[in-house]
Design a protein around this motif. Sequence first.
Motif, PDB file in Angstrom:
ATOM      1  N   ARG A   1       0.830  -1.202   0.000  1.00 50.92           N
ATOM      2  CA  ARG A   1       0.000   0.000   0.000  1.00 50.92           C
ATOM      3  C   ARG A   1       0.869   1.258   0.000  1.00 50.92           C
ATOM      4  O   ARG A   1       0.607   2.208  -0.732  1.00 50.92           O
ATOM      5  N   HIS A   2       1.939   1.249   0.797  1.00 54.97           N
ATOM      6  CA  HIS A   2       2.843   2.406   0.854  1.00 54.97           C
ATOM      7  C   HIS A   2       3.561   2.609  -0.477  1.00 54.97           C
ATOM      8  O   HIS A   2       3.691   3.742  -0.950  1.00 54.97           O
TER       9      HIS A   2
ATOM     10  N   ARG B   1       1.497   6.406  -6.872  1.00 53.60           N
ATOM     11  CA  ARG B   1       0.319   7.178  -7.269  1.00 53.60           C
ATOM     12  C   ARG B   1       0.583   8.677  -7.175  1.00 53.60           C
ATOM     13  O   ARG B   1       0.193   9.436  -8.058  1.00 53.60           O
TER      14      ARG B   1
ATOM     15  N   GLU C   1       1.013   3.905  -3.008  1.00 53.61           N
ATOM     16  CA  GLU C   1       0.652   5.300  -2.713  1.00 53.61           C
ATOM     17  C   GLU C   1       1.753   6.253  -3.182  1.00 53.61           C
ATOM     18  O   GLU C   1       1.462   7.297  -3.772  1.00 53.61           O
TER      19      GLU C   1
END
Length: 110
Positions: free
Chosen positions: A67-68, A74, A71
């Motif tokens: 997820r990190h 992104r 992110e």
Amino acid sequence: MNSPFNQLTHQIRVLADLTESKISAVVARDPMQLMRLLQSEIDPMHALDRFSDEVDLLTLEERVQLRHQIEAWRLRTDYLQELLQRNLGYIDFIRSLWTSLPATGLNLDL
């Protein structure tokens, strides 16, 4: 053999590196390099899609790490999008100036 987590993180790193290269190409106003980078992104994106079923098998810690990474990637793609919009806006502005200028050319009255 590489675990799905290692393979996923590798593909995300590859895509993040491509994003950084695309940012550099946009800043350098190098459309040919940008086009090559966009084409080279196809295979890593497909490789990332192949792992969609295996994400459920990851541990909570692995998911948090992914997820990190995603992110951070992104945020850089958001920045790339802003750069592209800004540069496209600049191009549209120059194009509008160009079309409002009187046509220049050689008139030989032939």
